[in-house]
Write an enzyme that holds these catalytic residues in place. Structure first.
Site, PDB file in Angstrom:
ATOM      1  N   ARG A   1       0.833  -1.217   0.000  1.00 33.57           N
ATOM      2  CA  ARG A   1       0.000   0.000   0.000  1.00 33.57           C
ATOM      3  C   ARG A   1       0.866   1.265   0.000  1.00 33.57           C
ATOM      4  O   ARG A   1       0.959   1.974  -1.002  1.00 33.57           O
ATOM      5  CB  ARG A   1      -0.964  -0.014   1.197  1.00 33.57           C
ATOM      6  CG  ARG A   1      -2.088   0.998   1.128  1.00 33.57           C
ATOM      7  CD  ARG A   1      -1.698   2.415   1.441  1.00 33.57           C
ATOM      8  NE  ARG A   1      -1.170   2.576   2.797  1.00 33.57           N
ATOM      9  CZ  ARG A   1      -0.646   3.706   3.244  1.00 33.57           C
ATOM     10  NH1 ARG A   1      -0.591   4.772   2.472  1.00 33.57           N
ATOM     11  NH2 ARG A   1      -0.159   3.776   4.470  1.00 33.57           N
ATOM     12  N   ASP A   2       1.549   1.524   1.103  1.00 28.46           N
ATOM     13  CA  ASP A   2       2.298   2.784   1.207  1.00 28.46           C
ATOM     14  C   ASP A   2       3.433   2.807   0.186  1.00 28.46           C
ATOM     15  O   ASP A   2       3.779   3.855  -0.366  1.00 28.46           O
ATOM     16  CB  ASP A   2       2.876   2.923   2.627  1.00 28.46           C
ATOM     17  CG  ASP A   2       3.126   4.371   3.029  1.00 28.46           C
ATOM     18  OD1 ASP A   2       2.816   5.266   2.231  1.00 28.46           O
ATOM     19  OD2 ASP A   2       3.631   4.599   4.133  1.00 28.46           O
TER      20      ASP A   2
ATOM     21  N   HIS B   1       5.258   3.983  12.619  1.00 30.81           N
ATOM     22  CA  HIS B   1       5.366   3.940  11.150  1.00 30.81           C
ATOM     23  C   HIS B   1       6.341   5.032  10.713  1.00 30.81           C
ATOM     24  O   HIS B   1       5.999   6.207  10.732  1.00 30.81           O
ATOM     25  CB  HIS B   1       3.959   4.178  10.591  1.00 30.81           C
ATOM     26  CG  HIS B   1       3.856   4.350   9.117  1.00 30.81           C
ATOM     27  ND1 HIS B   1       3.120   3.498   8.318  1.00 30.81           N
ATOM     28  CD2 HIS B   1       4.362   5.281   8.264  1.00 30.81           C
ATOM     29  CE1 HIS B   1       3.186   3.903   7.055  1.00 30.81           C
ATOM     30  NE2 HIS B   1       3.936   4.986   6.999  1.00 30.81           N
TER      31      HIS B   1
ATOM     32  N   HIS C   1       9.330   6.719   8.060  1.00 31.97           N
ATOM     33  CA  HIS C   1       9.952   6.803   6.734  1.00 31.97           C
ATOM     34  C   HIS C   1      11.421   7.151   6.957  1.00 31.97           C
ATOM     35  O   HIS C   1      11.771   7.852   7.912  1.00 31.97           O
ATOM     36  CB  HIS C   1       9.252   7.862   5.882  1.00 31.97           C
ATOM     37  CG  HIS C   1       7.930   7.384   5.366  1.00 31.97           C
ATOM     38  ND1 HIS C   1       7.704   7.092   4.042  1.00 31.97           N
ATOM     39  CD2 HIS C   1       6.778   7.098   6.003  1.00 31.97           C
ATOM     40  CE1 HIS C   1       6.458   6.661   3.887  1.00 31.97           C
ATOM     41  NE2 HIS C   1       5.875   6.661   5.067  1.00 31.97           N
TER      42      HIS C   1
ATOM     43  N   CYS D   1       4.731   9.448   0.163  1.00 35.54           N
ATOM     44  CA  CYS D   1       3.352   9.925   0.068  1.00 35.54           C
ATOM     45  C   CYS D   1       3.191  10.758  -1.204  1.00 35.54           C
ATOM     46  O   CYS D   1       3.967  11.681  -1.441  1.00 35.54           O
ATOM     47  CB  CYS D   1       2.997  10.772   1.287  1.00 35.54           C
ATOM     48  SG  CYS D   1       1.336  11.463   1.221  1.00 35.54           S
TER      49      CYS D   1
ATOM     50  N   ASN E   1       9.398   4.214   3.108  1.00 40.64           N
ATOM     51  CA  ASN E   1       9.287   3.739   4.485  1.00 40.64           C
ATOM     52  C   ASN E   1      10.628   3.146   4.903  1.00 40.64           C
ATOM     53  O   ASN E   1      11.469   2.826   4.069  1.00 40.64           O
ATOM     54  CB  ASN E   1       8.259   2.599   4.553  1.00 40.64           C
ATOM     55  CG  ASN E   1       6.879   3.032   4.162  1.00 40.64           C
ATOM     56  OD1 ASN E   1       6.582   3.204   2.991  1.00 40.64           O
ATOM     57  ND2 ASN E   1       6.028   3.217   5.149  1.00 40.64           N
TER      58      ASN E   1
HETATM   59  N1  COA Z   1     -13.522   4.582  -3.504  1.00 42.81           N
HETATM   60  C1  COA Z   1     -13.810   4.830  -4.810  1.00 42.81           C
HETATM   61  N2  COA Z   1     -14.220   6.010  -5.282  1.00 42.81           N
HETATM   62  C2  COA Z   1     -14.366   7.014  -4.400  1.00 42.81           C
HETATM   63  C3  COA Z   1     -14.088   6.845  -3.040  1.00 42.81           C
HETATM   64  C4  COA Z   1     -13.659   5.579  -2.587  1.00 42.81           C
HETATM   65  N3  COA Z   1     -13.350   5.340  -1.327  1.00 42.81           N
HETATM   66  N4  COA Z   1     -14.303   8.007  -2.405  1.00 42.81           N
HETATM   67  C5  COA Z   1     -14.725   8.898  -3.331  1.00 42.81           C
HETATM   68  N5  COA Z   1     -14.755   8.294  -4.537  1.00 42.81           N
HETATM   69  C6  COA Z   1     -15.139   8.921  -5.801  1.00 42.81           C
HETATM   70  C7  COA Z   1     -16.552   9.447  -5.725  1.00 42.81           C
HETATM   71  O1  COA Z   1     -17.472   8.452  -6.092  1.00 42.81           O
HETATM   72  C8  COA Z   1     -16.497  10.597  -6.717  1.00 42.81           C
HETATM   73  O2  COA Z   1     -16.575  10.066  -8.027  1.00 42.81           O
HETATM   74  P1  COA Z   1     -17.461  10.791  -9.148  1.00 42.81           P
HETATM   75  O3  COA Z   1     -16.896  12.181  -9.278  1.00 42.81           O
HETATM   76  O4  COA Z   1     -17.211   9.930 -10.344  1.00 42.81           O
HETATM   77  O5  COA Z   1     -18.855  10.767  -8.631  1.00 42.81           O
HETATM   78  C9  COA Z   1     -15.093  11.142  -6.538  1.00 42.81           C
HETATM   79  O6  COA Z   1     -14.323  10.062  -6.000  1.00 42.81           O
HETATM   80  C10 COA Z   1     -15.008  12.341  -5.608  1.00 42.81           C
HETATM   81  O7  COA Z   1     -15.654  12.032  -4.393  1.00 42.81           O
HETATM   82  P2  COA Z   1     -15.665  13.022  -3.130  1.00 42.81           P
HETATM   83  O8  COA Z   1     -16.420  12.360  -2.037  1.00 42.81           O
HETATM   84  O9  COA Z   1     -16.093  14.386  -3.583  1.00 42.81           O
HETATM   85  O10 COA Z   1     -14.171  12.997  -2.691  1.00 42.81           O
HETATM   86  P3  COA Z   1     -13.013  14.113  -2.818  1.00 42.81           P
HETATM   87  O11 COA Z   1     -12.758  14.451  -4.239  1.00 42.81           O
HETATM   88  O12 COA Z   1     -13.241  15.190  -1.841  1.00 42.81           O
HETATM   89  O13 COA Z   1     -11.785  13.198  -2.290  1.00 42.81           O
HETATM   90  C11 COA Z   1     -11.102  11.347  -0.894  1.00 42.81           C
HETATM   91  C12 COA Z   1     -11.773  12.717  -0.979  1.00 42.81           C
HETATM   92  C13 COA Z   1     -10.884  11.036   0.562  1.00 42.81           C
HETATM   93  C14 COA Z   1     -12.014  10.294  -1.516  1.00 42.81           C
HETATM   94  C15 COA Z   1      -9.769  11.382  -1.673  1.00 42.81           C
HETATM   95  O14 COA Z   1      -9.064  12.543  -1.329  1.00 42.81           O
HETATM   96  C16 COA Z   1      -8.911  10.179  -1.405  1.00 42.81           C
HETATM   97  O15 COA Z   1      -9.239   9.065  -1.829  1.00 42.81           O
HETATM   98  N6  COA Z   1      -7.793  10.362  -0.730  1.00 42.81           N
HETATM   99  C17 COA Z   1      -6.875   9.274  -0.381  1.00 42.81           C
HETATM  100  C18 COA Z   1      -5.501   9.791  -0.286  1.00 42.81           C
HETATM  101  C19 COA Z   1      -4.539   8.687   0.055  1.00 42.81           C
HETATM  102  O16 COA Z   1      -4.751   7.495  -0.121  1.00 42.81           O
HETATM  103  N7  COA Z   1      -3.389   9.130   0.543  1.00 42.81           N
HETATM  104  C20 COA Z   1      -2.320   8.270   0.896  1.00 42.81           C
HETATM  105  C21 COA Z   1      -2.480   7.692   2.238  1.00 42.81           C
HETATM  106  S1  COA Z   1      -1.610   8.559   3.511  1.00 42.81           S
HETATM  107 ZN    ZN Z   2       3.773   6.191   5.283  1.00 38.55          ZN
END
Ligand code: COA
Ligand code: ZN
Length: 321
Positions: A24-25, A216, A218, A249, A258
């Site tokens: 994942r990370d 955790h 890095h 990230c 990491n």
């Molecule tokens: N799985 C799949 N699709 C998802 C989802 C999920 N968990 N969450 C949101 N979506 C989709 C929505 O369906 C929407 O799609 P559409 O535009 O086709 O309808 C789109 O993403 C935007 O959704 P929204 O709720 O408005 O989210 P956002 O744009 O504000 O983004 C997160 C918020 C949290 C979903 C997004 O920032 C994210 O996934 N971040 C993860 C970051 C990450 O993994 N970082 C590393 C770890 S430290």
């Molecule tokens: Zn990390």
């Protein structure tokens, strides 16, 4: 299998859990798409080497992190026969529903201790994140799945600098109040130092004694394993690392990998701390991961070998002047 070192150090835990978060990370920030079969082979190789705790993917928005779009397919291919605990990051209800459907053992909710990193990473404030976790917990409870809580930027934020220990404690308390006690303190960008580790682990031990803390780190500034050492001295028994030192990230400039799982296991072996992981097999997995990624990974033990892997004397020339 290598012999483990002698236990002349006192005060360390006898046994720790090493959680590999590389799938994942590690992979999430790889620019080139890694195929489902390569991801599955990586996870299954780690399980075969004895790793029993793995963060295998994330059910996040595929637009935010395209590499993780295949989360369910990856889970589907993983060897469940050895009882390894498979977790995945989940940012919202949609992610929680997908994770339940895919059959994770536990979902990991995550937020940052600093407001600005939380905004960058999940596009919401810390309060909004916390409010959203209630719904995720309900979904997990109905599916009888555990929820773990991660706190990113626990040792510093790339946008704000020092993060007050009180902010980390407040989030840990909020998690505890939701029934989440398996916590991970994330050092998203390698800002942890040994004194910060001791300070934060002690503060959480006092404020939230129910918490079971994982660390955790890095290795961004080369002190990742030293921070593990500081954690061991505080009695921490769960450490997250990534095979080969993959990682970084995607939402932070110049973020790097990491701490490396083989390097961590090597150090723990030599300190007489049991992990249940076969270092030789782990190194082989890491070397295969290099082939898949197509570049050299930061891990050091996989390049240098074990300290007792000897070389024939006639393999090098004698330095005669
Ligand atoms: N799985 C799949 N699709 C998802 C989802 C999920 N968990 N969450 C949101 N979506 C989709 C929505 O369906 C929407 O799609 P559409 O535009 O086709 O309808 C789109 O993403 C935007 O959704 P929204 O709720 O408005 O989210 P956002 O744009 O504000 O983004 C997160 C918020 C949290 C979903 C997004 O920032 C994210 O996934 N971040 C993860 C970051 C990450 O993994 N970082 C590393 C770890 S430290
Ligand atoms: Zn990390």
């Amino acid at each position: 299998m290598y012999e483990t070192g002698s236990r002349i150090l006192s005060g360390f835990p006898k046994k720790v859990s090493v959680i590999d978060v590389g799938p994942r990370d590690g992979l999430q920030s790889e620019p080139g798409y890694v195929s489902i079969s390569d991801k599955v082979a990586l996870v299954n190789g780690l399980i075969d080497a004895g790793v029993r705790h793995l963060e295998v993917t994330s059910f996040v928005s595929p637009r935010a992190v395209p590499q993780m779009q295949d989360a369910a397919e990856v889970l589907d291919g993983i060897d469940r026969s050895k009882g390894a605990v498979l977790t995945a990051l989940v940012p919202n209800e949609k992610g929680a529903e997908r994770a339940v459907e895919a059959g994770v053992d536990a979902m990991v909710v995550f937020m940052s201790a600093s407001e600005s990193h939380n905004l960058k990473n999940v596009n919401r404030t810390r309060d909004q994140s916390l409010a959203g976790f209630e719904a995720i917990c309900r979904i997990a409870e109905a599916a009888k799945i555990d929820v773990y809580g991660a706190i990113a930027t626990s040792f510093g934020c790339p946008f704000e600098g020092d993060v007050p220990v009180a902010d980390v404690v407040e989030i840990a308390r909020a998690y505890r109040d939701m029934g989440i006690t398996m916590l991970s303190l994330g050092d998203t960008t390698g800002m942890a130092t040994p004194p910060l580790v001791a300070e934060r682990v002690r503060a959480l031990g006092e404020a939230v004694p129910e918490a079971d803390i994982a660390l955790h780190f890095h290795n961004t500034r080369g002190v990742g394993l030293v921070c593990v050492y500081a954690g061991l001295m505080e009695g921490v028994t769960r450490f997250e690392a990534s095979v080969g030192g993959l990682g970084g990230c995607p939402f932070v400039p110049r973020a790097t990998g990491n701490i490396c799982t083989e390097d961590l296991v090597y150090m723990l072996d030599e300190c007489g701390v049991e992990t249940g992981i076969d270092l030789k097999k782990l190194i082989a997995v890491s070397q295969r991961a290099e082939g898949v990624i197509g570049r050299s990974l930061p891990g050091q033990v996989m390049k240098a070998g074990h300290r007792l892997d000897l070389h024939p004397m006639d393999a090098v020339r004698t330095a005669n002047g």
